[in-house]
Every structure is written in structure tokens, then in C-alpha cells.
Motif scaffolding. Structure first.
Motif, short mmCIF file in Angstrom:
data_model
loop_
_atom_site.label_atom_id
_atom_site.label_comp_id
_atom_site.label_asym_id
_atom_site.label_seq_id
_atom_site.Cartn_x
_atom_site.Cartn_y
_atom_site.Cartn_z
N VAL A 28 58.48 43.06 65.45
CA VAL A 28 57.13 42.51 65.65
C VAL A 28 56.08 43.58 65.38
O VAL A 28 56.37 44.78 65.38
CB VAL A 28 56.93 41.91 67.06
CG1 VAL A 28 57.74 40.65 67.25
CG2 VAL A 28 57.24 42.92 68.14
N TYR A 29 54.84 43.13 65.19
CA TYR A 29 53.72 44.04 64.92
C TYR A 29 53.04 44.45 66.23
O TYR A 29 52.75 43.60 67.08
CB TYR A 29 52.71 43.37 63.99
CG TYR A 29 51.56 44.27 63.66
CD1 TYR A 29 51.67 45.25 62.67
CD2 TYR A 29 50.36 44.17 64.36
CE1 TYR A 29 50.61 46.10 62.38
CE2 TYR A 29 49.29 45.01 64.07
CZ TYR A 29 49.43 45.98 63.08
OH TYR A 29 48.38 46.83 62.81
N TRP A 30 52.78 45.74 66.37
CA TRP A 30 52.09 46.28 67.54
C TRP A 30 50.75 46.85 67.09
O TRP A 30 50.71 47.66 66.17
CB TRP A 30 52.94 47.37 68.19
CG TRP A 30 54.25 46.85 68.63
CD1 TRP A 30 55.42 46.80 67.92
CD2 TRP A 30 54.54 46.24 69.89
NE1 TRP A 30 56.41 46.20 68.66
CE2 TRP A 30 55.90 45.85 69.88
CE3 TRP A 30 53.78 45.98 71.04
CZ2 TRP A 30 56.51 45.22 70.96
CZ3 TRP A 30 54.40 45.36 72.11
CH2 TRP A 30 55.74 44.98 72.07
N PRO A 31 49.64 46.47 67.74
CA PRO A 31 48.32 46.94 67.31
C PRO A 31 48.12 48.46 67.50
O PRO A 31 47.41 49.09 66.74
CB PRO A 31 47.34 46.17 68.20
CG PRO A 31 48.12 45.09 68.86
CD PRO A 31 49.56 45.47 68.82
N THR A 32 48.74 49.02 68.54
CA THR A 32 48.64 50.46 68.81
C THR A 32 49.96 50.93 69.43
O THR A 32 50.74 50.12 69.95
CB THR A 32 47.50 50.81 69.79
OG1 THR A 32 47.84 50.29 71.10
CG2 THR A 32 46.15 50.25 69.35
N HIS A 47 56.18 39.60 80.05
CA HIS A 47 55.11 40.60 80.10
C HIS A 47 55.01 41.37 78.78
O HIS A 47 53.93 41.81 78.39
CB HIS A 47 55.32 41.59 81.25
CG HIS A 47 55.35 40.93 82.59
ND1 HIS A 47 54.21 40.45 83.21
CD2 HIS A 47 56.37 40.65 83.43
CE1 HIS A 47 54.53 39.93 84.38
NE2 HIS A 47 55.84 40.02 84.53
N VAL A 48 56.13 41.54 78.08
CA VAL A 48 56.14 42.27 76.81
C VAL A 48 55.18 41.62 75.82
O VAL A 48 54.30 42.28 75.26
CB VAL A 48 57.57 42.34 76.21
CG1 VAL A 48 57.54 42.92 74.81
CG2 VAL A 48 58.49 43.13 77.12
N GLU A 49 55.32 40.33 75.64
CA GLU A 49 54.48 39.61 74.68
C GLU A 49 53.04 39.52 75.16
O GLU A 49 52.10 39.63 74.35
CB GLU A 49 55.06 38.21 74.43
CG GLU A 49 54.43 37.47 73.28
CD GLU A 49 54.56 38.17 71.92
OE1 GLU A 49 53.82 37.77 71.01
OE2 GLU A 49 55.37 39.11 71.76
#
Length: 146
Positions: A28-32, A47-49
Motif C-alpha cells: 500500500v501507499y504511505w503518505p509519509t 487502526h493501521v488503515e
């Protein structure tokens, strides 16, 4: 001479986990890198999502530090390696900041956090500076690849 960083608006702001340099990890893509790191505290839960989708790294940090959420029992054993993984992927993904990191040569890198004595150097400089250590390790890995 040591390289100090803290705010994303400073010269070495790209070293901060709050810098807007997203990446793909675990499919998955993480913003930071802050989003990724904080979310990993709750692997296997919704909570991860929730953390992955919040707008800012500050929001991700606040959620990750919220102790009403169920912190994974092995967190203290895995947090350093999770940070290593996130930081490496961030710099692998973005050539511009990879160049900045490698260009620091052999200079010590210090997260100049006045409040964090684990990831940063703390107000009096006595902190562990683990984020700085991770960045220096990442610099070595990337330099060895060129």
C-alpha cells in the motif's frame, strides 16, 4: 561538523519523518514515513488503515501515541527495524532526497528534537538520536549500491 535537522522547512527537512515523501510498502501507499511507522504499532487491527489515511503526519503521530489504541506487545523489540525499513524505502523511492542524504558524506546526522530522547538528541543533547543513526545506516546502504 554534524548535520542537524528537525523541521521539514529547514535545509535537511527531507530527513524528517514528517516530510512529504510517500512510498509503497507492504503493498500500500504511505503518505509519509511517520504514517507508516505509527501505523505499525497496531499491525493486524483497523487502526493501521485509519492512521494510513489521515491527512497529516502530525495526525498520524497523535493517533500512534494514543494509548487507548492496543499497542502491539512486541513494539519495543521491532520499532527500530520498522523505522529502518520505512526510512530506507523513502530514500529508495525519491532520487532527489537520496542525493541529499548521500551528499552528507560521513558527517554525523542528528535529529535535533528538544523533546525526544530516543529518536532525537533531546533538549540537552544526551538522547540516543536513533533516527539520526538510522539515517546514517541508510546512507551507507545507498552509498554501497552506487
Amino acid at each position: 561538523m554534524a548535520i542537524y535537522f528537525y523541521s521539514t522547512r529547514e535545509e535537511y527537512g527531507c530527513f524528517s519523518n514528517f516530510s512529504a515523501h510517500g512510498f509503497e510498502l507492504d503493498g500500500v501507499y504511505w503518505p509519509t514515513s511517520e504514517h507508516y511507522f505509527q501505523a505499525q504499532k497496531f499491525v493486524g487491527t483497523p487502526h493501521v488503515e485509519q492512521i494510513r489515511q489521515v491527512k497529516t503526519p502530525k495526525d498520524a503521530a497523535t493517533m500512534g501515541r494514543d494509548r487507548t489504541r492496543p499497542l502491539r506487545p512486541d513494539w519495543n523489540d521491532v520499532k527500530d527495524d520498522i523505522m529502518r525499513q520505512a526510512v530506507l524505502r523513502k530514500f529508495e523511492t525519491h532520487a532527489d532526497i537520496r542525493e541529499v542524504l548521500v551528499s552528507t558524506g560521513d558527517e554525523p546526522i542528528v535529529e535535533n528534537s528538544p523533546i525526544d530522547y530516543y529518536w532525537g538528541c533531546g533538549a540537552d543533547g544526551s538522547g540516543k538520536n536513533m533516527l539520526g543513526q538510522v539515517l546514517m545506516e541508510t546512507r551507507e546502504i545507498l552509498r554501497d549500491r552506487t
